[in-house]
Design an enzyme around this catalytic site. Structure first.
Site, mmCIF file in Angstrom:
data_model
loop_
_atom_site.group_PDB
_atom_site.id
_atom_site.type_symbol
_atom_site.label_atom_id
_atom_site.label_comp_id
_atom_site.label_asym_id
_atom_site.label_seq_id
_atom_site.Cartn_x
_atom_site.Cartn_y
_atom_site.Cartn_z
ATOM 1 N N CYS A 1 0.984 -1.139 0.021
ATOM 2 C CA CYS A 1 -0.017 -0.003 0.072
ATOM 3 C C CYS A 1 0.857 1.245 0.200
ATOM 4 O O CYS A 1 1.972 1.165 0.695
ATOM 5 C CB CYS A 1 -0.956 -0.128 1.294
ATOM 6 S SG CYS A 1 -1.870 1.368 1.316
ATOM 7 N N HIS B 1 -9.109 -3.874 -2.052
ATOM 8 C CA HIS B 1 -7.798 -3.182 -1.127
ATOM 9 C C HIS B 1 -8.100 -1.695 -1.288
ATOM 10 O O HIS B 1 -8.288 -0.872 -0.332
ATOM 11 C CB HIS B 1 -6.625 -3.479 -1.778
ATOM 12 C CG HIS B 1 -5.493 -2.756 -1.087
ATOM 13 N ND1 HIS B 1 -4.676 -3.116 -0.233
ATOM 14 C CD2 HIS B 1 -5.273 -1.046 -1.178
ATOM 15 C CE1 HIS B 1 -3.757 -1.897 0.061
ATOM 16 N NE2 HIS B 1 -4.212 -0.939 -0.496
ATOM 17 N N GLU B 2 -8.715 -1.236 -2.490
ATOM 18 C CA GLU B 2 -9.093 0.154 -2.724
ATOM 19 C C GLU B 2 -10.070 0.635 -2.140
ATOM 20 O O GLU B 2 -10.311 1.655 -1.270
ATOM 21 C CB GLU B 2 -9.100 0.784 -4.078
ATOM 22 C CG GLU B 2 -7.654 0.441 -4.838
ATOM 23 C CD GLU B 2 -6.316 0.931 -4.100
ATOM 24 O OE1 GLU B 2 -6.529 2.045 -3.407
ATOM 25 O OE2 GLU B 2 -5.378 0.603 -4.146
ATOM 26 N N HIS C 1 -9.869 1.250 1.712
ATOM 27 C CA HIS C 1 -9.721 2.633 2.139
ATOM 28 C C HIS C 1 -10.946 3.472 2.276
ATOM 29 O O HIS C 1 -10.771 4.523 3.257
ATOM 30 C CB HIS C 1 -8.765 3.205 1.040
ATOM 31 C CG HIS C 1 -7.256 2.956 1.037
ATOM 32 N ND1 HIS C 1 -6.549 3.081 2.203
ATOM 33 C CD2 HIS C 1 -6.667 2.101 0.156
ATOM 34 C CE1 HIS C 1 -5.364 2.545 1.956
ATOM 35 N NE2 HIS C 1 -5.282 1.855 0.538
HETATM 36 NI NI NI Z 1 -3.613 0.881 -0.256
#
Ligand code: NI
Length: 175
Positions: A99, A141-142, A145
């Site tokens: 990341c 993953h994105e 966030h």
């Molecule tokens: Ni990330």
């Protein structure tokens, strides 16, 4: 413009982002330009708006070839706004993640193997798409966030978390 990426420990990365309401605003245009510039500058495969301090539900991802993940198949360049993710099976897969907010590190994370994602493109047009494997991993993953989740918070085994340059066989990260 290349923006500073917030690093883990910054409380802004733990906030839940707000949905985009105005798709025609100059601020959204500028945000997307800055996100692309920043992601490409750092050699990332994805970036979420909260990582540059903007608490909106906007992620970008995609690459043709990436030095940080040399083994992975290309993922189409995508702008995804106000996303929704739906798993298409119970199957999970483990894979290594990094990341841009946690530079120099990698961790093994379990993610849904197949999913459908939907949301709006940069013109405000709704779309949906199915993805598997690394593509599905990047989307998860994105979108994490946007919920204030960083990948170490998803890890089951912290013995598989460490510095890339201390791990045998890991590609050298660009960040
Ligand atoms: Ni990330």
């Amino acid at each position: 413009m290349i923006r500073e990426v917030l690093r883990m420990g910054d409380a802004r990365l733990l906030e839940k982002a707000r949905p985009v309401e105005d798709f025609a605003s100059p601020e959204l245009r500028e945000l997307l330009v800055d996100m692309r510039d920043t992601m490409h500058h750092l050699g990332g495969v994805g970036l979420a708006a909260p990582q540059i301090g903007v608490s909106l539900c906007v992620v970008i991802f995609g690459f043709e070839a990436n030095a940080r993940y040399p083994e992975e198949a290309p993922v189409p360049n995508t702008v995804l706004i106000n996303p929704q993710l739906t798993p298409l099976s119970d199957e999970m897969a483990e894979g290594w993640e990094g990341c841009l907010s946690i530079p120099g590190m990698r961790g093994l994370v379990s993610r849904w193997r197949h999913l459908r994602y939907s949301g709006y493109d940069e013109s405000g047009v709704f779309f949906e798409k199915e993805a598997a494997d690394f593509h599905a991993r990047v989307v998860q993953h994105e979108c994490d966030h946007l919920e204030g989740m960083l990948y170490p918070m998803r890890m089951n085994d912290l013995s598989r978390f460490g510095f890339v340059d201390a791990m045998a066989g890991m590609p050298t990260p660009v960040e």
